[in-house]
Design a protein around this motif. Structure first.
Motif, mmCIF file in Angstrom:
data_model
loop_
_atom_site.group_PDB
_atom_site.id
_atom_site.type_symbol
_atom_site.label_atom_id
_atom_site.label_comp_id
_atom_site.label_asym_id
_atom_site.label_seq_id
_atom_site.Cartn_x
_atom_site.Cartn_y
_atom_site.Cartn_z
ATOM 1 N N THR A 52 0.843 -1.193 0.000
ATOM 2 C CA THR A 52 0.000 0.000 0.000
ATOM 3 C C THR A 52 0.881 1.246 0.000
ATOM 4 O OG1 THR A 52 -0.110 0.032 2.421
ATOM 5 C CG2 THR A 52 -1.863 -1.154 1.256
ATOM 6 N N GLY A 53 0.299 2.350 -0.428
ATOM 7 C CA GLY A 53 0.991 3.637 -0.409
ATOM 8 C C GLY A 53 1.670 3.986 -1.717
ATOM 9 N N GLU A 54 1.707 3.049 -2.654
ATOM 10 C CA GLU A 54 2.367 3.339 -3.929
ATOM 11 C C GLU A 54 1.472 4.246 -4.778
ATOM 12 O OE1 GLU A 54 -0.555 0.302 -4.930
ATOM 13 O OE2 GLU A 54 0.824 0.592 -3.254
ATOM 14 N N GLN A 55 2.079 5.235 -5.406
ATOM 15 C CA GLN A 55 1.340 6.158 -6.261
ATOM 16 C C GLN A 55 2.081 6.392 -7.580
ATOM 17 O OE1 GLN A 55 0.633 9.690 -3.964
ATOM 18 N NE2 GLN A 55 -0.774 8.694 -2.538
ATOM 19 N N ALA A 100 14.199 10.447 -2.971
ATOM 20 C CA ALA A 100 15.256 10.459 -1.960
ATOM 21 C C ALA A 100 14.712 10.366 -0.544
ATOM 22 C CB ALA A 100 16.105 11.723 -2.118
ATOM 23 N N GLN A 101 13.460 10.782 -0.311
ATOM 24 C CA GLN A 101 12.896 10.815 1.044
ATOM 25 C C GLN A 101 11.914 9.677 1.294
ATOM 26 O OE1 GLN A 101 11.619 14.840 2.205
ATOM 27 N NE2 GLN A 101 12.711 15.653 0.423
ATOM 28 N N VAL A 102 11.928 8.660 0.450
ATOM 29 C CA VAL A 102 11.000 7.546 0.617
ATOM 30 C C VAL A 102 11.274 6.809 1.923
ATOM 31 C CG1 VAL A 102 12.471 5.893 -0.583
ATOM 32 C CG2 VAL A 102 9.991 5.548 -0.576
ATOM 33 N N SER A 103 10.202 6.296 2.527
ATOM 34 C CA SER A 103 10.336 5.403 3.682
ATOM 35 C C SER A 103 9.431 4.199 3.447
ATOM 36 C CB SER A 103 9.945 6.115 4.983
ATOM 37 O OG SER A 103 8.577 6.466 4.976
ATOM 38 N N VAL A 104 9.954 3.022 3.749
ATOM 39 C CA VAL A 104 9.215 1.779 3.538
ATOM 40 C C VAL A 104 9.251 0.983 4.835
ATOM 41 C CG1 VAL A 104 9.004 -0.312 2.159
ATOM 42 C CG2 VAL A 104 9.878 1.775 1.091
ATOM 43 N N ASP A 105 8.068 0.707 5.419
ATOM 44 C CA ASP A 105 7.944 -0.098 6.638
ATOM 45 C C ASP A 105 7.164 -1.367 6.324
ATOM 46 O OD1 ASP A 105 9.287 1.798 8.264
ATOM 47 O OD2 ASP A 105 7.449 2.996 8.350
ATOM 48 N N TYR A 106 7.117 -2.253 7.302
ATOM 49 C CA TYR A 106 6.357 -3.482 7.092
ATOM 50 C C TYR A 106 5.767 -3.949 8.414
ATOM 51 C CZ TYR A 106 10.305 -6.014 9.168
ATOM 52 O OH TYR A 106 11.272 -6.455 10.029
ATOM 53 N N ASP A 107 4.657 -4.662 8.295
ATOM 54 C CA ASP A 107 4.026 -5.370 9.408
ATOM 55 C C ASP A 107 3.799 -6.804 8.975
ATOM 56 O OD1 ASP A 107 3.874 -3.209 11.147
ATOM 57 O OD2 ASP A 107 1.983 -2.512 10.281
ATOM 58 N N ILE A 108 3.869 -7.713 9.946
ATOM 59 C CA ILE A 108 3.584 -9.116 9.666
ATOM 60 C C ILE A 108 2.355 -9.512 10.464
ATOM 61 C CG2 ILE A 108 4.411 -11.494 9.848
ATOM 62 C CD1 ILE A 108 7.239 -10.467 9.515
ATOM 63 N N HIS A 109 1.360 -10.017 9.747
ATOM 64 C CA HIS A 109 0.128 -10.493 10.380
ATOM 65 C C HIS A 109 -0.071 -11.945 9.972
ATOM 66 C CE1 HIS A 109 -0.900 -6.352 11.502
ATOM 67 N NE2 HIS A 109 -0.601 -6.004 10.246
ATOM 68 N N GLY A 110 0.266 -12.841 10.876
ATOM 69 C CA GLY A 110 0.144 -14.256 10.577
ATOM 70 C C GLY A 110 1.077 -14.657 9.454
ATOM 71 N N ASN A 111 0.504 -15.137 8.367
ATOM 72 C CA ASN A 111 1.296 -15.595 7.221
ATOM 73 C C ASN A 111 1.300 -14.556 6.096
ATOM 74 O OD1 ASN A 111 2.929 -17.547 6.004
ATOM 75 N ND2 ASN A 111 1.214 -18.406 4.835
ATOM 76 N N VAL A 113 2.605 -10.440 4.917
ATOM 77 C CA VAL A 113 3.394 -9.256 5.201
ATOM 78 C C VAL A 113 2.749 -8.057 4.516
ATOM 79 C CG1 VAL A 113 4.948 -9.710 3.244
ATOM 80 C CG2 VAL A 113 5.680 -8.182 5.064
ATOM 81 N N HIS A 114 2.678 -6.959 5.258
ATOM 82 C CA HIS A 114 2.085 -5.724 4.735
ATOM 83 C C HIS A 114 3.209 -4.696 4.557
ATOM 84 C CE1 HIS A 114 -0.648 -1.989 5.478
ATOM 85 N NE2 HIS A 114 -0.344 -2.143 4.191
ATOM 86 N N ILE A 115 3.481 -4.321 3.286
ATOM 87 C CA ILE A 115 4.499 -3.330 2.967
ATOM 88 C C ILE A 115 3.827 -1.964 2.879
ATOM 89 C CG2 ILE A 115 6.228 -2.582 1.288
ATOM 90 C CD1 ILE A 115 6.999 -5.137 2.676
ATOM 91 N N LYS A 116 4.277 -1.004 3.715
ATOM 92 C CA LYS A 116 3.683 0.341 3.749
ATOM 93 C C LYS A 116 4.711 1.344 3.218
ATOM 94 C CE LYS A 116 2.969 -0.252 8.097
ATOM 95 N NZ LYS A 116 2.620 -0.012 9.513
ATOM 96 N N ILE A 117 4.315 2.041 2.147
ATOM 97 C CA ILE A 117 5.221 2.955 1.450
ATOM 98 C C ILE A 117 4.775 4.393 1.658
ATOM 99 C CG2 ILE A 117 6.188 3.611 -0.796
ATOM 100 C CD1 ILE A 117 5.551 0.749 -1.737
ATOM 101 N N ASN A 118 5.710 5.228 2.034
ATOM 102 C CA ASN A 118 5.502 6.677 2.040
ATOM 103 C C ASN A 118 6.497 7.257 1.033
ATOM 104 O OD1 ASN A 118 5.009 9.349 2.491
ATOM 105 N ND2 ASN A 118 5.728 9.371 4.610
ATOM 106 N N GLU A 119 6.006 7.514 -0.188
ATOM 107 C CA GLU A 119 6.908 7.844 -1.290
ATOM 108 C C GLU A 119 7.659 9.153 -1.076
ATOM 109 O OE1 GLU A 119 4.428 7.879 -4.730
ATOM 110 O OE2 GLU A 119 4.669 5.735 -5.112
ATOM 111 N N GLY A 120 6.975 10.174 -0.599
ATOM 112 C CA GLY A 120 7.602 11.490 -0.576
ATOM 113 C C GLY A 120 7.730 12.022 -1.995
ATOM 114 N N PRO A 121 8.283 13.193 -2.159
ATOM 115 C CA PRO A 121 8.404 13.768 -3.500
ATOM 116 C C PRO A 121 9.521 13.110 -4.300
ATOM 117 C CG PRO A 121 9.430 15.214 -1.902
ATOM 118 C CD PRO A 121 8.786 14.117 -1.105
#
Length: 688
Positions: A52-55, A100-111, A113-121
């Motif tokens: 999620t978060g990809e644009q 250059a300012q992108v941040s990518v986090d993740y959460d694991i729920h059971g089996n 993985v949720h990849i969370k993207i904050n693209e920035g400019p």
């Protein structure tokens, strides 16, 4: 017989088309299964990985770019380490695209993985500023940093995303440039980056402290040098008054050691001493210590054939390398013999190792794996004059285990049928002479006449030096010629036997005989022909072609000419010269420049051809060309023959490993009565 052969070819073509259609049907039947498998894999990937978060970059592009990391999760399950890797790789992909300012986090729920993207400019490189450069100009620095000019950066900023990795790589390239110029203490700092308020533009300031220049100082030699200083300096392979760049002393040392080895000193040792830290700037002295040791000669030969069922006779390779036995060690001679063996196509693998032995000899240990010797090949094509062509070729590279090739070929075109049996012996009687013998027969329809012939030609050649080959040949053939549109009294002899002996010369300095880009070739031949019942005549032919590279383009020049001593009525029509077509003056169709009878060419006894062509790249392997041709064809019985005629035109070349496919459109600037204003020629290979 001709009809049967033609029917055989039609049957071969039909079976080939049927096989092609069967393969196509099989492929179409396989497509639904392949698509179902791909959809199953994609569905499993969506179940285990959510993004999620990809644009700016689509989810599909991200999944395709990280297919390997995603496959690991699908096959081996979700773990924190694998999820962390996937997040890191996605972040790196974004940063490479300028986020250059992108941040990518993740959460694991059971089996899952949720990849969370904050693209920035997305940051684009807006401007590069260089401070402190005096030796290298700004335009060159731009080229090394980003591979573009300041004007292009300003015009197409979207093509230059700002990434710290790319800037660091550019700094390394600039540093390498300064080091190659002898600025060993140069420092380059590109940390001065200023982003705009919205983060979409980056201005980078590169601070350069060039420092002093280091140059090559006194070059000295010690030890048993054997050769005068002038030769040793030339053997270094580098300018002795140039900049002292990193690795320059080591390069000189390797070149000098190779020089001694090339003189037979196989175990020569050379050490180099140079320490730029001992001087603050300026000349850095370099000293070479030489120990040439003994001169070695090529010794005995051993062969290990790893082929499960070898066909080659056990003495084949020893005989080929025996030419080196007793010679002073020379790596160039060894390499030439080795490459000659590879060009035969007899080996899938061939290795040579040298082993020093007693009496200063080098044992040559060969390890070989034979290639398949027998082959079957099919050809198909089209030419403006020949029309559609098809052919079959049967070959054996290793006749009776002697490593000599023999081929049987048959080619059919809309002009007729030709069969040929050829035998080649590159080492006639284990010498440096080469034998080529071919038995041939053909039945062809030319413009205005038809011919049937059968003959034998034998060539014996010898490469005198690297680029010069001389040869002799003899040929005998039986001909039958019939008119299909030319007065019979203009055909010359029509049912005759022809015997020819001659000399050939070939000087080839091209970089590639198939797709030349530079160099020249000059070849010539002279022969004497006796026509049974028609007398004797001599013939001389010469050709010169020169290829000049100009950047990525090429300018080519060609000149050809030929002379037959006899009057035209004593020369069989098939032995005369013709002009016009894809390989001569391209404003005329094949053979259509010169004297005619009822619209059919009758040839001549003197001809000239001059060509100038400029080739330039268009895209990929496709080149364009513009050309100017001129040529003449002389028949003393025809008034007005022998005049120089011209052609201007353009064309396309598509380069293949076996040569270019050519399409040329030539225009006749001065058409005469009955002549066309130009010609379209489609052919294969270089024009001249």
């Amino acid at each position: 017989m001709t009809r049967r052969v033609r029917l055989l070819f039609l049957l071969l073509l039909a079976s080939g088309l049927a096989a092609s259609r069967a393969q196509e049907n099989n492929a179409q039947n396989a497509l639904p299964a392949a698509g179902l498998l791909a959809e199953t894999v994609q569905a499993e990937a969506r179940e285990k990985i959510e993004i999620t978060g990809e644009q700016a970059i689509t989810e599909g592009e991200l999944r395709a770019a990280q297919a390997e990391a995603i496959r690991e999760i699908i096959e081996k399950g979700v773990t924190p380490a694998k999820a962390d890797d996937l997040a890191y790789y996605i972040g790196a992909y974004y940063r490479k695209a300028g986020f250059a300012q992108v941040s990518v986090d993740y959460d694991i729920h059971g089996n899952k993985v949720h990849i969370k993207i904050n693209e920035g400019p997305r940051s684009e490189l807006h401007k590069l500023t260089f401070v402190g450069n005096h030796i290298v100009d700004e335009k060159t620095l731009y080229d090394y940093m980003i591979g573009a000019t300041p004007e292009r950066l300003a015009r197409e900023p979207a093509k230059f995303p700002y990434t710290s990795a790319e800037i660091s790589a550019g700094v390394d390239r600039v540093r390498g440039l300064y080091l190659s110029k002898g600025y060993l203490n140069v420092t380059i700092d590109a940390s001065g980056v200023q982003l705009s308020k919205d983060g979409k533009q980056a201005d980078v300031t590169v601070h350069i402290a060039e420092g002093p220049i280091f140059t090559i100082g006194d070059v000295t030699f010690s030890g048993d040098t054997l050769f005068p200083r002038e030769k040793l300096m030339a053997a270094l392979g580098e300018r002795a008054n140039g900049p002292f760049a990193p690795g320059i002393a080591e390069t000189m040392q390797r070149n000098l050691q190779s020089f001694y080895k090339a003189q037979g000193h196989y175990q020569a040792e050379v050490t180099a001493t140079a320490d730029p830290t001992q001087v603050k700037s300026g000349p850095v002295p370099i000293h070479f210590e030489v120990s040439p040791k003994a001169i070695y000669r090529f010794g005995s030969i051993t062969v290990k054939n790893d082929t499960p069922k070898p066909r080659l006779r056990s003495d084949f390779l020893p005989r080929r390398f025996a030419v080196l036995h007793g010679e002073v060690y020379d790596p160039t001679k060894l390499d030439d013999t080795f490459r000659e063996m590879l060009r035969t196509g007899l080996f899938d693998n061939l290795r040579v190792s040298l082993e020093p032995a007693a009496n200063n000899e080098l044992l040559m240990n060969l390890t070989a794996t034979e290639a398949k010797a027998k082959e079957v090949g099919f050809t198909a094509g089209y030419g403006s004059y020949e029309g559609v062509t098809v052919g079959v070729r049967l070959g054996d590279r290793d006749l009776f285990g002697y490593g000599r090739p023999v081929t049987l070929s048959a080619d059919y075109s809309e002009r007729g049928l030709r069969g040929e049996l050829m035998y080649v012996d590159p080492w006639l009687f284990d010498s440096r002479f080469s034998l080529r013998a071919k038995l041939y027969s053909e039945a062809r329809d030319e413009l205005g006449y038809s011919k049937n012939d059968i003959g034998l030609r034998v060539d014996v050649t010898r490469k005198v030096i690297a680029h010069l080959e001389l040869g002799v040949f003899a040929e005998g053939a039986k001909f039958n010629v019939t008119s299909t549109g030319i007065n019979e009294n203009l055909l010359g002899p029509t049912d005759y036997t022809r015997f020819t002996v001659g000399l050939t010369q070939n000087s080839d300095f091209r970089n590639d005989p198939i797709n030349p880009a530079r160099g020249f070739v000059f070849n010539s031949s002279f022969d004497v022909t006796e026509v049974q019942g028609g007398g004797t005549f001599t013939r001389g032919i010469a050709r010169f072609s020169y290829y000049l590279p100009i950047g990525k383009t090429m300018l080519a020049f060609g000149a050809r000419g030929g002379y037959i001593s006899a009057d035209i009525d004593r020369i069989p029509i098939d032995s005369r010269f013709f002009n016009g077509g894809a390989n001569t003056v391209r404003s005329f169709a094949e053979r259509e420049l010169g004297p005619e009878n009822y619209g059919n060419p009758i040839g001549g006894n003197i001809y000239t051809v001059f060509n100038v062509e400029y080739d330039f790249p268009i895209v990929g392997a496709l080149d364009g060309a513009v050309f100017l041709d001129a040529g003449s064809l002389k028949n003393k019985d025809e008034p007005g023959s022998g005049d120089l005629r011209y052609g201007i035109g353009t064309g396309f070349r598509y380069k293949l490993p076996t040569g270019p496919v050519r399409l040329d459109l030539g225009l006749n600037p001065d058409p005469r009565d009955g002549e066309k204003i130009g010609a379209v020629n489609f052919s294969f290979g270089f024009a001249f």
